[in-house]
Design a protein around this motif. Sequence first.
Motif, PDB file in Angstrom:
ATOM      1  N   LYS A  55       0.834  -1.213   0.000  1.00  0.00           N
ATOM      2  CA  LYS A  55       0.000   0.000   0.000  1.00  0.00           C
ATOM      3  C   LYS A  55       0.866   1.259   0.000  1.00  0.00           C
ATOM      4  O   LYS A  55       0.556   2.249  -0.671  1.00  0.00           O
ATOM      5  CB  LYS A  55      -0.936  -0.002   1.214  1.00  0.00           C
ATOM      6  N   LYS A  94       2.277   1.818  -3.503  1.00  0.00           N
ATOM      7  CA  LYS A  94       1.233   2.294  -4.417  1.00  0.00           C
ATOM      8  C   LYS A  94       0.890   3.755  -4.138  1.00  0.00           C
ATOM      9  O   LYS A  94       0.616   4.535  -5.058  1.00  0.00           O
ATOM     10  CB  LYS A  94      -0.015   1.418  -4.292  1.00  0.00           C
ATOM     11  N   TYR A  95       0.905   4.123  -2.857  1.00  0.00           N
ATOM     12  CA  TYR A  95       0.617   5.510  -2.473  1.00  0.00           C
ATOM     13  C   TYR A  95       1.682   6.453  -3.031  1.00  0.00           C
ATOM     14  O   TYR A  95       1.374   7.544  -3.538  1.00  0.00           O
ATOM     15  CB  TYR A  95       0.566   5.595  -0.954  1.00  0.00           C
ATOM     16  N   ARG A 105       1.569   7.471  -6.867  1.00  0.00           N
ATOM     17  CA  ARG A 105       0.675   8.559  -7.280  1.00  0.00           C
ATOM     18  C   ARG A 105       1.395   9.903  -7.315  1.00  0.00           C
ATOM     19  O   ARG A 105       0.947  10.849  -7.964  1.00  0.00           O
ATOM     20  CB  ARG A 105      -0.518   8.661  -6.318  1.00  0.00           C
ATOM     21  N   LYS A 161       5.948  11.689  -1.955  1.00  0.00           N
ATOM     22  CA  LYS A 161       5.367  11.937  -0.636  1.00  0.00           C
ATOM     23  C   LYS A 161       6.464  12.089   0.410  1.00  0.00           C
ATOM     24  O   LYS A 161       7.569  11.566   0.261  1.00  0.00           O
ATOM     25  CB  LYS A 161       4.437  10.790  -0.223  1.00  0.00           C
ATOM     26  N   VAL A 169       3.396   9.510   4.377  1.00  0.00           N
ATOM     27  CA  VAL A 169       3.252   8.059   4.230  1.00  0.00           C
ATOM     28  C   VAL A 169       2.852   7.433   5.568  1.00  0.00           C
ATOM     29  O   VAL A 169       1.979   6.561   5.622  1.00  0.00           O
ATOM     30  CB  VAL A 169       4.553   7.420   3.700  1.00  0.00           C
ATOM     31  N   TYR A 175      -0.761   8.101   6.170  1.00  0.00           N
ATOM     32  CA  TYR A 175      -1.583   7.274   5.282  1.00  0.00           C
ATOM     33  C   TYR A 175      -1.720   5.857   5.842  1.00  0.00           C
ATOM     34  O   TYR A 175      -2.829   5.286   5.877  1.00  0.00           O
ATOM     35  CB  TYR A 175      -0.934   7.234   3.893  1.00  0.00           C
ATOM     36  N   LYS A 223      -4.907   3.510   7.602  1.00  0.00           N
ATOM     37  CA  LYS A 223      -5.247   2.139   7.199  1.00  0.00           C
ATOM     38  C   LYS A 223      -5.220   1.187   8.396  1.00  0.00           C
ATOM     39  O   LYS A 223      -5.431  -0.011   8.257  1.00  0.00           O
ATOM     40  CB  LYS A 223      -4.266   1.649   6.124  1.00  0.00           C
TER      41      LYS A 223
END
Length: 277
Positions: A64, A67-68, A71, A74, A79, A82, A86
């Motif tokens: 994850k 993948k973040y 985009r 970051k 991170v 994020y 989750k």
Amino acid sequence: MEIINIIPHKRFEDKVILQMDNYENYTISLEAVYKYNLKKGKEIHQEEFDKIIIDENYRAAKTKGLKYIERGDKTFAQVCEYLEKKEYSSQVIEKVMEFLVDYDFVNDERYAERYIKERRRTEGKNKIKYALKKKGINEDIISEKLININEDEELEAINKLVNKKIHTLIKDGKDEYFIKNKLYSYIISKGFCGDNVLKSIKQSIMENRDLIYEHQRNNQEKDKENIMEVASKRYSLISKSETNNLKLKKKLYDFLLRKGYSYDDVKSAVNEIISNE
């Protein structure tokens, strides 16, 4: 602990659900089932099982996180935030972040350099610094990277913003004082400050002074035409029910002042209308 059953996951083909004898269910990957030789009826110690779950969460969290980052670049803090949303444990997040930093997927110094490079021509140091701090960048890193913006470069950026904005303000037909204040507020909102701001605004006002006065005069003429039109229509309406000239005049005054016209413009318009009657 004993594995009572292994059920295929209804939503994900690469996952299964482990049903344990303690009435708990756990979702893990098929990869983990083969890796740890998990099967129905197998006894497994709690400590070993906890390690499997941590490894599974780490693998999922790492995927994850990657993948973040795909985009867009970051920061370390972004991170972490994020992954916290989750609902991964701090232990798992720490392990993921260690991996991302070690392989240079996350690098706050690089992020700050790119961010500053992209915005140095449209934003001042104050705004850039605030934005980077909000993204979790260490203040020492921010200060170190902002040093690369020299005074001449900053002045050039301010000049471009001022010269572009002043022409929009001039078209509104406002006076020099109004334009100067608007320019100052605009440039400050962009994060610039200091003598360069005042210097740039002063220079731009001087260069465009004739144009400012020309638009101001045009605007005043339009305002005069407009107030005469509005005042005439209102006078015609009020005069139908009010015959007392003093009361009529007061009502007309009050109406035009409420419309936002200046006292001098209202006085001139009312006197001209009354004298023509």
